[in-house]
Design a protein around this motif. Structure first.
Motif, short mmCIF file in Angstrom:
data_model
loop_
_atom_site.label_atom_id
_atom_site.label_comp_id
_atom_site.label_asym_id
_atom_site.label_seq_id
_atom_site.Cartn_x
_atom_site.Cartn_y
_atom_site.Cartn_z
N VAL A 33 1.06 -1.16 -0.16
CA VAL A 33 0.01 -0.09 0.10
C VAL A 33 0.62 1.03 0.36
CG1 VAL A 33 -1.27 1.31 1.84
CG2 VAL A 33 -1.95 -0.54 1.13
N LEU A 50 0.43 4.93 5.33
CA LEU A 50 -0.76 4.55 6.56
C LEU A 50 -0.09 3.72 7.19
CD1 LEU A 50 -3.41 3.63 3.62
CD2 LEU A 50 -2.80 5.56 5.00
N VAL A 55 -4.85 0.46 7.98
CA VAL A 55 -4.45 -0.86 6.19
C VAL A 55 -5.24 -1.93 7.36
CG1 VAL A 55 -3.23 -2.37 5.49
CG2 VAL A 55 -2.50 -0.24 5.86
N VAL A 70 -8.28 2.68 0.43
CA VAL A 70 -7.14 3.35 0.48
C VAL A 70 -7.18 4.67 0.00
CG1 VAL A 70 -4.10 3.48 0.09
CG2 VAL A 70 -5.20 1.41 1.05
#
Length: 230
Positions: A33, A50, A55, A70
């Motif tokens: 991510v 993040l 997450v 996200v």
């Protein structure tokens, strides 16, 4: 259902979730991510990395849902880049799949208990099938399952009951005699709709919500707690 002692005659097979149930893959999700966000970031734009807690609340419903969540969290301009972001995320995830993940304590012991009880075993996950196969192989778990199905194996993903019903068909077992083992409300909702009994582990992700509040037939703190008696 006693959460730790299951009567063997009640089941012919078990479907086992992967992320959050057998393998702690949160580190892989976080790395992919954040690599995605870094690549999408415009010149001069502040970092939007993040943390694992954030997450962890987003995983469980497949890559598409994770990327959308996200992007929504990252800012108003990001959702317009979904197609680009999904491709970017999948590329980064494929590159690190399994690197930042570990088998949960008791995972191997639980699979051995299920296997020794004579149950047919399938791995049923919302992770893309190719990545699921790769992760199972990397972690030495692939030999336990006669069937493996991913989020792209069927037309719909958990919490829809379709993947469970199709897995039961592949195993040749009735849903009522096929145990679903997972970590979240996704698994429980799918199992209830499919007519399968469901057992949840307490250490998974479950979108940041208390798992013991989910409608399930039992809970275990480790798959090593599973015991079977005739």
């Amino acid at each position: 259902m006693n959460p730790a002692v299951l009567t063997l005659t009640h089941f012919d097979a078990a479907m086992v979730d992967l992320d959050g149930t057998l393998v702690d893959t949160l580190g892989d999700f976080v790395a992919a991510v954040n690599a995605m966000l870094a690549e999408l970031r415009k010149p001069g734009q502040a970092s939007q990395a993040l943390d694992a807690t954030t997450v962890g609340r987003m995983v469980g419903k497949g890559s598409e849902n994770l990327v959308k969540a996200v992007l929504a969290h990252a800012g108003a301009e990001m959702p317009d880049r979904y197609t680009e972001a999904l491709s970017c995320y999948q590329r980064h995830y494929a590159a690190i799949n399994g690197v930042h993940s570990t088998v949960y304590p008791g995972g191997l012991e639980g699979l051995r208990a299920l296997q020794q009880a004579g149950l047919k075993l399938a791995c049923l996950t919302n992770k893309p099938l190719a990545m699921a196969h790769q992760l199972l192989r990397l972690k030495g778990l692939d030999g336990f399952f006669s069937e493996v199905f991913g989020g792209d194996s069927f037309a719909r993903k958990k919490p829809d009951p379709l993947p469970l019903l199709k897995t039961c068909e592949a195993l040749g077992t009735a849903p009522a005699r096929t145990l679903m083992i997972g970590d979240s409300s996704n698994d429980a909702r799918a199992a209830r709709a499919a007519g399968c009994p469901v057992l949840l582990v307490t250490y998974g992700y479950n979108h940041g919500e208390p798992v013991r509040e989910v409608d399930a037939d039992g809970f275990v703190d480790s798959l090593s707690e599973l015991r079977f008696q005739k």
